[in-house]
Every structure is written in C-alpha cells, then in structure tokens.
Design a protein around this motif. Structure first.
Motif, short mmCIF file in Angstrom:
data_model
loop_
_atom_site.label_atom_id
_atom_site.label_comp_id
_atom_site.label_asym_id
_atom_site.label_seq_id
_atom_site.Cartn_x
_atom_site.Cartn_y
_atom_site.Cartn_z
N MET A 232 -33.17 11.71 -4.21
CA MET A 232 -31.95 11.16 -4.79
C MET A 232 -31.42 10.03 -3.93
SD MET A 232 -31.41 12.78 -7.57
CE MET A 232 -32.13 14.21 -8.37
N ILE A 233 -30.59 9.18 -4.55
CA ILE A 233 -29.89 8.13 -3.81
C ILE A 233 -28.46 8.61 -3.60
CG2 ILE A 233 -29.11 5.73 -3.81
CD1 ILE A 233 -31.31 5.16 -5.90
N GLY A 234 -28.13 8.90 -2.33
CA GLY A 234 -26.77 9.32 -2.01
C GLY A 234 -25.88 8.10 -1.83
N ILE A 235 -24.67 8.15 -2.38
CA ILE A 235 -23.75 7.01 -2.30
C ILE A 235 -22.50 7.46 -1.57
CG2 ILE A 235 -22.55 5.22 -3.62
CD1 ILE A 235 -24.46 5.95 -5.99
N LYS A 236 -22.39 7.09 -0.30
CA LYS A 236 -21.27 7.48 0.54
C LYS A 236 -20.32 6.29 0.66
CE LYS A 236 -20.73 10.40 4.61
NZ LYS A 236 -21.43 10.98 5.78
N PHE A 237 -19.03 6.51 0.47
CA PHE A 237 -18.09 5.39 0.46
C PHE A 237 -16.69 5.89 0.81
CE2 PHE A 237 -18.34 7.35 -3.65
CZ PHE A 237 -17.02 7.44 -4.08
N SER A 238 -15.85 4.98 1.25
CA SER A 238 -14.44 5.31 1.49
C SER A 238 -13.74 5.40 0.14
CB SER A 238 -13.79 4.23 2.35
OG SER A 238 -14.46 4.13 3.60
N PRO A 239 -12.74 6.31 0.02
CA PRO A 239 -12.05 6.47 -1.27
C PRO A 239 -11.50 5.15 -1.79
CG PRO A 239 -11.41 8.21 0.26
CD PRO A 239 -12.24 7.25 1.04
N ASP A 240 -11.92 4.82 -3.01
CA ASP A 240 -11.51 3.55 -3.62
C ASP A 240 -11.69 3.68 -5.13
OD1 ASP A 240 -12.16 0.76 -4.78
OD2 ASP A 240 -11.36 0.28 -2.79
N ARG A 241 -10.64 3.42 -5.89
CA ARG A 241 -10.70 3.61 -7.35
C ARG A 241 -11.71 2.68 -8.02
NH1 ARG A 241 -4.66 4.78 -9.84
NH2 ARG A 241 -4.35 6.80 -8.81
N LEU A 242 -11.78 1.43 -7.53
CA LEU A 242 -12.71 0.48 -8.12
C LEU A 242 -14.15 0.97 -7.95
CD1 LEU A 242 -13.50 -2.23 -9.40
CD2 LEU A 242 -13.31 -3.28 -7.14
N ILE A 243 -14.48 1.41 -6.72
CA ILE A 243 -15.84 1.90 -6.46
C ILE A 243 -16.14 3.14 -7.31
CG2 ILE A 243 -17.38 2.87 -4.69
CD1 ILE A 243 -15.92 1.15 -2.63
N GLN A 244 -15.12 4.04 -7.40
CA GLN A 244 -15.31 5.26 -8.20
C GLN A 244 -15.59 4.93 -9.66
OE1 GLN A 244 -11.61 7.09 -7.09
NE2 GLN A 244 -12.56 8.44 -5.57
N ASN A 245 -14.88 3.97 -10.20
CA ASN A 245 -15.09 3.58 -11.60
C ASN A 245 -16.45 2.93 -11.80
OD1 ASN A 245 -12.61 4.50 -12.56
ND2 ASN A 245 -11.56 2.59 -12.02
N LEU A 246 -16.90 2.14 -10.80
CA LEU A 246 -18.22 1.51 -10.89
C LEU A 246 -19.33 2.56 -10.83
CD1 LEU A 246 -17.72 -1.65 -8.62
CD2 LEU A 246 -18.01 -1.62 -11.10
N ILE A 247 -19.12 3.60 -10.01
CA ILE A 247 -20.12 4.68 -9.91
C ILE A 247 -20.25 5.41 -11.24
CG2 ILE A 247 -20.54 6.97 -8.86
CD1 ILE A 247 -19.51 5.79 -6.22
N LYS A 248 -19.14 5.57 -11.95
CA LYS A 248 -19.18 6.26 -13.25
C LYS A 248 -20.07 5.51 -14.24
CE LYS A 248 -14.63 8.42 -12.87
NZ LYS A 248 -13.23 8.43 -13.36
N GLY A 249 -20.25 4.18 -14.03
CA GLY A 249 -21.08 3.39 -14.92
C GLY A 249 -22.56 3.42 -14.57
N LEU A 250 -22.92 4.10 -13.47
CA LEU A 250 -24.32 4.21 -13.09
C LEU A 250 -25.04 5.23 -13.96
CD1 LEU A 250 -23.92 4.27 -9.17
CD2 LEU A 250 -24.60 2.33 -10.60
N PRO A 251 -26.38 5.23 -14.02
CA PRO A 251 -27.12 6.17 -14.87
C PRO A 251 -26.99 7.62 -14.38
CG PRO A 251 -28.51 4.32 -14.20
CD PRO A 251 -27.26 4.25 -13.37
N ASN A 252 -26.30 8.45 -15.13
CA ASN A 252 -26.18 9.89 -14.90
C ASN A 252 -25.75 10.22 -13.46
OD1 ASN A 252 -26.30 12.59 -15.60
ND2 ASN A 252 -28.47 12.79 -15.03
N PRO A 253 -24.59 9.72 -13.02
CA PRO A 253 -24.14 10.02 -11.65
C PRO A 253 -23.64 11.46 -11.53
CG PRO A 253 -22.46 8.76 -12.81
CD PRO A 253 -23.63 8.87 -13.75
N LYS A 254 -23.86 12.06 -10.37
CA LYS A 254 -23.40 13.43 -10.10
C LYS A 254 -22.72 13.45 -8.74
CE LYS A 254 -27.10 15.50 -12.86
NZ LYS A 254 -28.29 16.37 -12.86
N TRP A 255 -22.00 14.56 -8.48
CA TRP A 255 -21.28 14.69 -7.21
C TRP A 255 -21.78 15.91 -6.44
CZ3 TRP A 255 -18.21 11.68 -4.39
CH2 TRP A 255 -17.54 12.24 -3.31
N SER A 256 -22.08 15.71 -5.16
CA SER A 256 -22.54 16.80 -4.31
C SER A 256 -21.40 17.28 -3.44
CB SER A 256 -23.70 16.32 -3.43
OG SER A 256 -23.98 17.28 -2.43
#
Length: 357
Positions: free
Chosen positions: A1-25
C-alpha cells in the motif's frame, strides 16, 4: 500500500477523498491506497502545486558502487580558490562521495553544477527557482549544445535539489530534450580484420581484439584483471560493468593465443592492460590505438572502441544469434536497447526485393 502521512489540513483531506478508494489505518494513523504505478502518478498530479511529496520509499535506490576505484572528490576540496568563482558546496561533494559515484560522474556533475551556480553567483542557492533553471538551460540551447550535454547539466542540478537536499520531485516540470534515435555505427568484418592487422604491437592487437570479440565497453576493458580471463571456459568476466552489474562474455580462441603471447612479453602485474609503473591504462590510450589502427587500415569513417562493440553485436545478429543472448553478452538491462541492432543488421534487408530490380 501507499501510506499518506500528513499534518492535519482540510484541503489535503479533501484531496485524499478524491483518490482511488482511499482508506484510513488506525494502527499507522495515516491514509492509504493501493500501491500501483498509476496511483503514484495520480497522487503526484493531485497534490502538485499544493504540497511537497517525498517519493523516496517508492523509488528504486540504485546500488552503491562497490568496486575498489578510489573516489576522487578530495581534489575538488583542495583546489586553490579562484577569485569571483563559486565552488561546489561541501554537501554536494560529500553526497557524491558517500554514494560512491564513479570518478567520471563526479567530474561531470561538479563541472556542470559549478557552471550553473556561477551563472547565478549573486543569488543564494535556495533562492534559485524553476524559472531560473529554465533560463540557464535556454542559454545552453542557444549555444547549440548536444542533447547529451543538456541532459548532463539537468542531472547535475537535479542531483543537488533532489538528492543532496532530499526534495525528490521539485523539478519534475523541467523539460528534457527529446530523446534522439540514432542508429549505431557499424563496420564490416573485413574492416575489423584490417584494423587488427594494422596495430603496432601485440598489446594493441589484444586490446582491439578484446573490444570487438567480447563486445566490451572501453571502461570494462580497462578494469579487466588477469584473473578475469577464463581460458578453460573461454569466457571473460566483466566486473562492475555499467549499472554496477557483473556478467560473462565470449573469449575468442585467436584472442586467447595472442593474450598468452602478450602476457609473456609484457608481464602485467594486476590489471590485464597496464601503463607505466604498473598503473591503470588510460581511456585516451585505448581510443588512440583504435583510431590510429583504423586510419592505417585506410578506413575513412571514424572508428572508436564503441563502434567495435556495436559491430560485435551486429555481426552476431547477422550470423543468427538470438537477440536475448546478445543482450546478455552486452550487459543490456532492457531488450529494447539491444533491438536497435536489428535496424542495421544486413539480414534484415536481404530478403526484401528492391523495386528497381
């Protein structure tokens, strides 16, 4: 898997939702998607211009050069300072040294990077942006430099920002020149024999014969040790070839006969071909041997050690050798590189009837 680690940010969170089938660990406290080449591209295109992306864990690291060649970086540190000249920063030299780049690469990178930073000598390195780099490359283009020259300049600059400073994708948008598709230069078997017959001595004869009959690169020939010639198996072992790869290639019977005569006469100590005081033979000497022998043979076209290698591959293909076997002998990483010889092999054209005839 590709893990995506980032500082809390609404813009980044919204962009992640647009990725193919994103999940949260919950365990790793990060978002993730499936690790595919297509998804890596989607991530880059999604976040481009928004955040820096560190791709290091998903890029194949090139193996360190493990040969015994001493890395000549200290010379650059000990140079006498030149007034008004900006020298290569220490962290650049240190990274070249730690990654054990070949001396030829060190010389190329330092030379081009110093050319670049002296073009902007009144500007701090961290203040130089993509527009500045494009302007520098544009200046080189106006000088009508070759595509290879331009690519070396780009590589030296990218090395600083991407490898030294650890920003792997900062200059993704820097355009590279379109790759040239040039056919390899090849000479006939008769011309090869004429070159061999016009060498000055047994040492020069062995050098030309090995370059051709084993399909060696010039650097590979210079690095050959006496023990690399396997007369029982009729093979030549190539250590640390291009890409730090080892391989075996052919040893011809006539070359072995000449090598034995050469060994008795010249008595090399460590390397198969040595200069004065048992030092390593130089690349310039090998080039001169080939060029002068070709000129004495009356060959008008320029002949270099690499022309002999190209001729070796082409003549094998013309005699019916499988392309995959030629790829192994040459040490090519991809079959596409070897396929170029199909464009110059005469058997490609023999069965085609010329419309004029």
């Amino acid at each position: 898997m590709i893990g995506i680690k980032f500082s809390p940010d609404r813009l980044i969170q919204n962009l992640i939702k647009g990725l193919p089938n994103p999940k949260w660990s919950q365990h790793y406290n990060m978002a993730y998607i499936e690790n595919t080449k297509a998804n890596l591209t989607i991530i880059f295109n999604t976040f481009k211009g928004v955040v820096w992306i560190n791709y290091n864990r998903f890029l194949t690291n090139r193996p360190l050069n493990t040969n015994n060649e001493s890395i000549d970086v200290e010379w650059y540190r000990k140079r006498k300072p030149i007034p008004q000249f900006r020298c290569c920063p220490e962290e650049y030299l240190l990274k070249l040294e730690l990654k054990k780049y070949a001396n030829s690469t060190v010389r190329t990178y330092v030379s081009f990077f110093e050319m670049f930073i002296n073009h902007y000598k009144h500007k701090e390195l961290n203040a130089i942006n993509e527009s500045d780099i494009r302007a520098f490359l544009q200046k080189l283009i106006h000088r009508n430099v070759s595509n290879s020259y331009l690519n070396q300049a780009i590589n030296s600059i990218k090395f600083y920002y991407e490898v030294v400073l650890g920003m792997p994708n900062r200059f993704y948008e820097i355009e590279r020149p379109r790759k040239e598709s040039k056919l390899p230069k090849v000479i006939s078997k008769e011309e090869i024999i004429a070159i061999i017959e016009n060498t000055n001595n047994i040492k020069h004869r062995c050098i030309v014969k090995l370059l051709y009959s084993s399909g060696l690169r010039r650097s590979e020939l210079l690095n050959l040790k006496i023990s690399d010639v396997d007369s029982k198996r009729m093979l030549v072992r190539v250590k640390d070839g291009k890409g730090n790869k080892d391989r075996y290639t052919l040893l011809s019977k006539s070359t072995l006969v000449d090598l034995r005569l050469y060994y008795k006469e010249w008595k090399p100590q460590d390397y198969l071909f040595e200069g004065r005081k048992a030092s390593k033979y130089t690349a310039e000497s090998v080039l001169n041997i080939v060029k002068k022998s070709a000129a004495k043979a009356g060959i008008r076209n320029t002949v270099t050690p690499h022309v002999l290698r190209h001729s070796f591959a082409t003549h094998l293909l013309e005699s019916g050798t499988d392309l995959r076997q030629i790829q192994v002998l040459l040490g090519h990483g991809s079959s596409k590189t070897t396929e170029i010889y199909t464009h110059v092999a005469t058997n490609t054209f023999k069965n085609i009837k010329n419309p004029l005839d």
